[in-house]
Design a protein around this motif. Structure first.
Motif, PDB file in Angstrom:
ATOM      1  N   GLN A  33      36.957  20.000 -26.846  1.00 15.99           N
ATOM      2  CA  GLN A  33      35.865  19.632 -27.739  1.00 15.99           C
ATOM      3  C   GLN A  33      35.359  18.274 -27.273  1.00 15.99           C
ATOM      4  OE1 GLN A  33      38.361  19.426 -31.216  1.00 15.99           O
ATOM      5  NE2 GLN A  33      37.564  21.357 -32.008  1.00 15.99           N
ATOM      6  N   LYS A  34      34.308  17.799 -27.889  1.00 18.60           N
ATOM      7  CA  LYS A  34      33.796  16.488 -27.516  1.00 18.60           C
ATOM      8  C   LYS A  34      34.846  15.397 -27.743  1.00 18.60           C
ATOM      9  CE  LYS A  34      30.077  13.225 -28.394  1.00 18.60           C
ATOM     10  NZ  LYS A  34      28.833  12.985 -29.108  1.00 18.60           N
ATOM     11  N   PHE A  35      35.538  15.452 -28.877  1.00 23.84           N
ATOM     12  CA  PHE A  35      36.428  14.361 -29.245  1.00 23.84           C
ATOM     13  C   PHE A  35      37.903  14.584 -28.951  1.00 23.84           C
ATOM     14  CE2 PHE A  35      32.742  13.697 -32.057  1.00 23.84           C
ATOM     15  CZ  PHE A  35      32.346  12.483 -31.531  1.00 23.84           C
ATOM     16  N   THR A  44      41.594  10.654 -11.621  1.00 25.46           N
ATOM     17  CA  THR A  44      41.483   9.964 -12.894  1.00 25.46           C
ATOM     18  C   THR A  44      40.145   9.248 -12.935  1.00 25.46           C
ATOM     19  OG1 THR A  44      42.630   8.039 -12.032  1.00 25.46           O
ATOM     20  CG2 THR A  44      43.972   9.680 -13.123  1.00 25.46           C
ATOM     21  N   ASP A  45      39.312   9.629 -13.865  1.00 21.61           N
ATOM     22  CA  ASP A  45      37.982   9.036 -14.029  1.00 21.61           C
ATOM     23  C   ASP A  45      37.992   8.186 -15.289  1.00 21.61           C
ATOM     24  OD1 ASP A  45      35.322   8.396 -14.193  1.00 21.61           O
ATOM     25  OD2 ASP A  45      34.681  10.385 -14.821  1.00 21.61           O
ATOM     26  N   LYS A  46      38.347   6.932 -15.133  1.00 17.32           N
ATOM     27  CA  LYS A  46      38.464   6.051 -16.292  1.00 17.32           C
ATOM     28  C   LYS A  46      37.134   5.416 -16.674  1.00 17.32           C
ATOM     29  CE  LYS A  46      43.221   5.389 -15.346  1.00 17.32           C
ATOM     30  NZ  LYS A  46      44.391   4.650 -15.254  1.00 17.32           N
ATOM     31  N   ALA A  47      36.068   5.784 -16.013  1.00 23.14           N
ATOM     32  CA  ALA A  47      34.772   5.170 -16.283  1.00 23.14           C
ATOM     33  C   ALA A  47      33.935   5.991 -17.254  1.00 23.14           C
ATOM     34  CB  ALA A  47      34.016   4.984 -14.969  1.00 23.14           C
ATOM     35  N   ASN A  48      34.555   6.831 -18.047  1.00 23.48           N
ATOM     36  CA  ASN A  48      33.817   7.661 -18.990  1.00 23.48           C
ATOM     37  C   ASN A  48      33.636   6.891 -20.291  1.00 23.48           C
ATOM     38  OD1 ASN A  48      32.801   9.686 -20.641  1.00 23.48           O
ATOM     39  ND2 ASN A  48      33.888  11.255 -19.495  1.00 23.48           N
ATOM     40  N   SER A  49      32.406   6.543 -20.635  1.00 22.75           N
ATOM     41  CA  SER A  49      32.145   5.618 -21.731  1.00 22.75           C
ATOM     42  C   SER A  49      32.222   6.237 -23.123  1.00 22.75           C
ATOM     43  CB  SER A  49      30.765   4.985 -21.545  1.00 22.75           C
ATOM     44  OG  SER A  49      29.782   5.991 -21.580  1.00 22.75           O
ATOM     45  N   ARG A  50      32.293   7.558 -23.249  1.00 22.37           N
ATOM     46  CA  ARG A  50      32.286   8.151 -24.592  1.00 22.37           C
ATOM     47  C   ARG A  50      33.643   8.058 -25.284  1.00 22.37           C
ATOM     48  NH1 ARG A  50      32.108  14.712 -23.841  1.00 22.37           N
ATOM     49  NH2 ARG A  50      34.180  14.854 -23.003  1.00 22.37           N
ATOM     50  N   PHE A  51      34.652   7.575 -24.606  1.00 22.69           N
ATOM     51  CA  PHE A  51      35.970   7.487 -25.180  1.00 22.69           C
ATOM     52  C   PHE A  51      36.268   6.050 -25.592  1.00 22.69           C
ATOM     53  CE2 PHE A  51      35.763  11.100 -22.406  1.00 22.69           C
ATOM     54  CZ  PHE A  51      36.099  12.103 -23.307  1.00 22.69           C
ATOM     55  N   THR A  52      36.859   5.893 -26.764  1.00 19.48           N
ATOM     56  CA  THR A  52      37.135   4.582 -27.324  1.00 19.48           C
ATOM     57  C   THR A  52      38.631   4.338 -27.346  1.00 19.48           C
ATOM     58  OG1 THR A  52      37.373   5.397 -29.581  1.00 19.48           O
ATOM     59  CG2 THR A  52      35.127   4.879 -28.831  1.00 19.48           C
ATOM     60  N   PRO A  56      41.149   7.803 -26.774  1.00 20.11           N
ATOM     61  CA  PRO A  56      41.116   7.550 -25.333  1.00 20.11           C
ATOM     62  C   PRO A  56      41.287   8.818 -24.506  1.00 20.11           C
ATOM     63  CG  PRO A  56      43.296   7.076 -26.177  1.00 20.11           C
ATOM     64  CD  PRO A  56      42.436   7.444 -27.367  1.00 20.11           C
ATOM     65  N   LYS A  57      40.815   8.731 -23.274  1.00 16.50           N
ATOM     66  CA  LYS A  57      41.114   9.757 -22.275  1.00 16.50           C
ATOM     67  C   LYS A  57      42.292   9.220 -21.485  1.00 16.50           C
ATOM     68  CE  LYS A  57      38.126  12.605 -20.248  1.00 16.50           C
ATOM     69  NZ  LYS A  57      37.115  13.179 -19.346  1.00 16.50           N
ATOM     70  N   ARG A  58      43.330  10.056 -21.351  1.00 22.09           N
ATOM     71  CA  ARG A  58      44.540   9.614 -20.667  1.00 22.09           C
ATOM     72  C   ARG A  58      44.929  10.643 -19.609  1.00 22.09           C
ATOM     73  NH1 ARG A  58      48.564   8.626 -25.398  1.00 22.09           N
ATOM     74  NH2 ARG A  58      47.437  10.355 -26.313  1.00 22.09           N
ATOM     75  N   GLY A 104      42.582  20.821 -34.326  1.00 24.42           N
ATOM     76  CA  GLY A 104      41.276  20.546 -33.748  1.00 24.42           C
ATOM     77  C   GLY A 104      40.182  20.285 -34.771  1.00 24.42           C
ATOM     78  N   GLU A 105      40.559  20.187 -36.034  1.00 24.10           N
ATOM     79  CA  GLU A 105      39.626  19.873 -37.122  1.00 24.10           C
ATOM     80  C   GLU A 105      38.504  20.902 -37.275  1.00 24.10           C
ATOM     81  OE1 GLU A 105      40.434  17.457 -39.185  1.00 24.10           O
ATOM     82  OE2 GLU A 105      42.060  16.750 -37.910  1.00 24.10           O
TER      83      GLU A 105
END
Length: 157
Positions: A33-35, A44-52, A56-58, A104-105
């Motif tokens: 899902q988006k979130f 590993t692409d740590k430059a994805n700005s949609r994650f806070t 986080p993306k891990r 997954g809400e």
């Protein structure tokens, strides 16, 4: 690219987050899902700005000699250490980790059971095929027959 990344994988037996089988929960097996989500990655692409910092993306390396990573994103309280270990073990066993609609809400606002149509989610079927469930402007209703939001839906007849 590693063939491990390209192989179709059957879904794991239980939800990676709550460790329950789908028969106990109902609904569908969600993988993205988006979130929140779970996937394999070769980098590993740590430059994805949609994650806070709260979602986080891990990345977790699966094999010592190959660049294959377990990629997770979503709430830290859902992706606990135990859930991460289950997802790793699922991939290492050749299966696709997934999470249930409750985790997954994609659940009923009245009773908490899964809704009929998990909008905005990628789902995995028993065959290992996956598809995206788009968002549509309708009330999908609940799968729980005792709930006042219950609706008969083509998939649960």
């Amino acid at each position: 690219m590693s063939t491990f990344l390209l192989q179709k994988k059957l879904p794991a037996e239980n939800c990676a987050i709550c460790d329950k089988p789908l028969d106990d929960i109902g609904g569908g097996r969600l993988i993205s899902q988006k979130f929140r989500g779970v996937a394999l990655s070769s980098k590993t692409d740590k430059a994805n700005s949609r994650f806070t910092k709260h979602n986080p993306k891990r990345y977790f390396k699966l094999f010592e000699n190959e660049n294959i990573y377990l990629e997770l994103w979503g709430e830290k309280n859902k992706w606990t250490d135990e859930a991460i270990e289950r997802a790793k073990a699922d991939y290492l066993d050749g299966n696709q980790p997934w999470f249930c609609q409750v985790c997954g809400e994609r659940k009923c606002s009245k009773c908490g059971s899964p809704i009929n149509y998990p909008m905005g989610s990628d789902v995995i079927c028993s065959s290992g095929c996956s598809s995206h469930i788009p968002v549509f402007p309708f009330d999908p209703g609940c799968i729980n027959k005792a709930c006042k939001k219950f609706k008969v839906f083509p998939s649960n007849q």
